[in-house]
Structure formats: C-alpha cells, structure tokens
Motif scaffolding. Structure first.
Motif, short mmCIF file in Angstrom:
data_model
loop_
_atom_site.label_atom_id
_atom_site.label_comp_id
_atom_site.label_asym_id
_atom_site.label_seq_id
_atom_site.Cartn_x
_atom_site.Cartn_y
_atom_site.Cartn_z
N ARG A 63 -4.63 -4.45 0.25
CA ARG A 63 -5.30 -3.17 0.42
C ARG A 63 -4.20 -2.02 1.07
N GLU A 65 -4.21 2.09 2.37
CA GLU A 65 -4.90 3.28 2.71
C GLU A 65 -4.06 4.77 2.09
N THR A 129 -9.67 3.63 0.81
CA THR A 129 -9.06 2.37 0.64
C THR A 129 -9.00 1.98 -0.81
N ALA A 146 -12.42 4.82 3.28
CA ALA A 146 -11.61 4.03 4.39
C ALA A 146 -12.66 4.12 5.82
#
Length: 148
Positions: A63, A65, A129, A146
């Motif tokens: 992942r 952001e 995210t 996020a």
C-alpha cells in the motif's frame, strides 16, 4: 447625463456577455484539476501494480498513501460537487464540478473503492491509501481514505 446612462448600459451588456465565458473557464479549470489528481492516482497505482504482488481482499498487503487536492470554489475555479470511485471494476470513476457536466474516466490498473464505495464531497487536501488486491481473479488497486 445621457452619456452616463449609455456608459452604464454598455457596461452592463458587456458584463452580461462575459459572465458565461468566465463560468465556462471556471468549470474547465476545476475539471482539469480533477483530471490531474486522477492522473497522479493512476501513476501511483501503476507503480504499485508493477512493483508489488496482489493479496486477497482484506489481507494486509502493499500500500501507499497519496494526497489529492480537489478543487475548492474560488473566483477562478468551480468547486467540486462530487467524486465517486466505484466498488466494482466494470464501472468508471465519476465526478462533477459545480455548474459542469458529469465526467467519467477508466483507469488502468482499475482503481476501485472498498465494497461500500468511496464518495468524496470535500474539497481541498484529502489523504488516500492505495492498496493492491486480487478481487475475483482481477488485480485492482483499492482506494480508501487514509484516516479510516
């Protein structure tokens, strides 16, 4: 006195003619800003897709952001009315700025939302995210807030 009245009438007519052009420019600028932010998300998704392996939905995996800046209403820009990232891969991202038409976009790899979808109505800076997942045999990038 007559000259003053004529000057006021001509000024009002010119203002009336220019306002639709200004509104079109404001909407165009806001649409362009949304497209630029979606380009940023798509580039990040491409990088995530090329450098990582997908995992099953609900499993922690790769992942990243990103912060997007969605248009706020100002003299030169129309504000965002809504932006929707769908939960399914067969739907397109949709957005509309105030005074504009609904716009759609397909991304590759597909940007999708969590199962309940993702609707953004806020303007300004929003932290998102992006996570790489495998859903139903397809590899997708899931976009979520996020702060959740």
């Amino acid at each position: 006195m007559l000259r003053t009245a004529l000057a006021v009438l001509v000024g009002a007519a010119l203002l009336g003619l220019s306002l639709p052009v200004v509104d079109d420019a404001r909407v165009g600028h806001a649409d362009s800003q949304v497209r630029t932010e979606l380009d940023t998300l798509e580039t990040a998704a491409e990088r995530l897709h090329s450098e990582s392996d997908p995992v099953a939905a609900g499993t922690p995996g790769a992942r990243i952001e990103r912060t997007v800046v969605l248009p706020t209403r100002s003299w030169g820009t129309a504000g965002l009315d809504r932006l929707r990232i769908p939960a399914r891969t067969n739907e397109r991202i949709r957005w509309q700025v105030a005074g504009g038409q609904v716009q759609t976009r397909h991304t590759n790899p597909p940007l999708v939302a969590p199962p309940d979808g993702l609707k953004l109505r806020e303007r300004g800076r929003i932290r998102l995210t992006l996570s790489l997942e495998r859903r139903g045999g397809a590899v997708v990038v899931v976009v979520s807030r996020a702060d959740v």
